[in-house]
Write an enzyme that holds these catalytic residues in place. Structure first.
Site, PDB file in Angstrom:
ATOM      1  CE  LYS A 177      -3.645   2.618   0.184  1.00 39.93           C
ATOM      2  NZ  LYS A 177      -4.672   2.571   1.231  1.00 39.93           N
ATOM      3  CE  LYS A 245      -3.244   7.288   7.487  1.00 36.63           C
ATOM      4  NZ  LYS A 245      -3.614   5.908   7.055  1.00 36.63           N
TER       5      LYS A 245
END
Length: 299
Positions: A177, A245
């Site tokens: 990811k 983030k």
């Protein structure tokens, strides 16, 4: 760990836009569903459709053969799993936990080890595809963790995703990811620099985008993010502060694996700058606004 059993009841913790949509598709696939979230009103539609409500994560975990969660960040996952009233208090041996959140790979491996000590398997499965992909049940699921646990709950993944890949041990999904988010962010930066360059040279950026879509530069980012910027649509799909983030996680993964990663560093820096400009709550496509502003091409 104890024998893993195929799931009959699934608990889903975290009723954000992504979580609620994934939980709905799990229910549509025929699983009995228990839901839990900090805000019960976010689960109202699922409750109306027959889902059971649990006040705590521990309560949700009781009687569930599979427990899924989708929350914002690493500390949130730790709190759901191991905090007071957490999953670890209610999950029985043989339970499989699927974490659909995007968090740090190293933390994921630690969480998996802690749960394994009580006979519970943790699969990390961050997803790609955005809110619409979650609604349509066509997400990409990047999965790390025990292969037997993955096989036992594969039907849950099928309910939420179209592309499901088991990539390796715990943390593998999170590393994948990070790669996904790096590619998207770096591509956005290149696309917006190209279009702003064209604008400053007197080209129509919309016409330039159409031309580029006909050649080798065609990409999901050019098709979608660039169009959002050109159309002035900055209401979030995916908020810039969440991508910041995620890029911090990518920087951490690169550091952990001893990478030379200048593109990662530059892409992460631009996400920091975008959020520091007061646009953290906007869609990530607002990066185009910042590139234009820094280039002296803002409207």
């Amino acid at each position: 760990m104890d024998r893993i059993v195929p799931p009959a009841r699934v608990a889903f913790i975290g009723m954000g836009v992504m979580g609620a949509a994934m939980a709905a598709n799990i229910a549509k696939a025929g699983f009995a569903l228990t839901v839990s979230s900090r805000s019960r009103n976010k689960a109202a539609a699922l409750e109306a459709a027959g889902a059971a409500w649990a006040t705590t994560s521990a309560e949700a975990a009781k009687g569930a053969a599979c427990i899924a969660l989708c929350v914002p960040d690493t500390p949130d996952v730790e709190a759901v799993l191991f905090g007071p009233g957490g999953v670890a208090e209610g999950a029985a041996p043989g339970t499989v936990v699927i974490d659909f959140s995007t968090i740090a790979a190293a933390a994921t491996a630690d969480f998996a080890k802690r749960l394994a000590a009580q006979g519970v398997a943790l699969l990390d499965s961050p997803v790609s595809g955005g809110p619409q992909g979650a609604i349509d049940g066509v997400l990409t699921c990047m999965v790390g963790g025990d292969a037997a646990a993955f096989a036992a709950v594969e039907a849950v993944f099928t309910a939420v995703g179209r592309t499901v890949r088991h990539l390796g041990p715990s943390g593998a999904g999170q590393v994948c990811k990070s790669g996904n988010q790096l590619i998207i962010t770096a591509t956005m930066q290149a696309v917006f620099e190209a279009l702003v360059m064209g604008k400053k040279a007197g080209l129509d950026p919309a016409a330039m985008r159409e031309a580029l879509l006909g050649g080798s530069a065609k990409s999901f980012v050019l098709e979608n993010h660039a169009k959002r910027w050109l159309d002035g649509k900055t209401a979030p799909g995916f908020r810039a502060e969440l991508m910041r983030k995620d890029m911090r996680l990518a920087i951490g993964a690169a550091r952990d694996h001893g990478m030379h990663a200048p593109v990662t560093a530059a892409a992460a820096q631009m996400m920091e700058a975008l959020c520091n400009s007061g646009r953290g709550g906007l869609d990530v496509a607002a990066l185009g606004l910042l590139v234009a502003e820094l280039s002296g091409a803002a409207e």
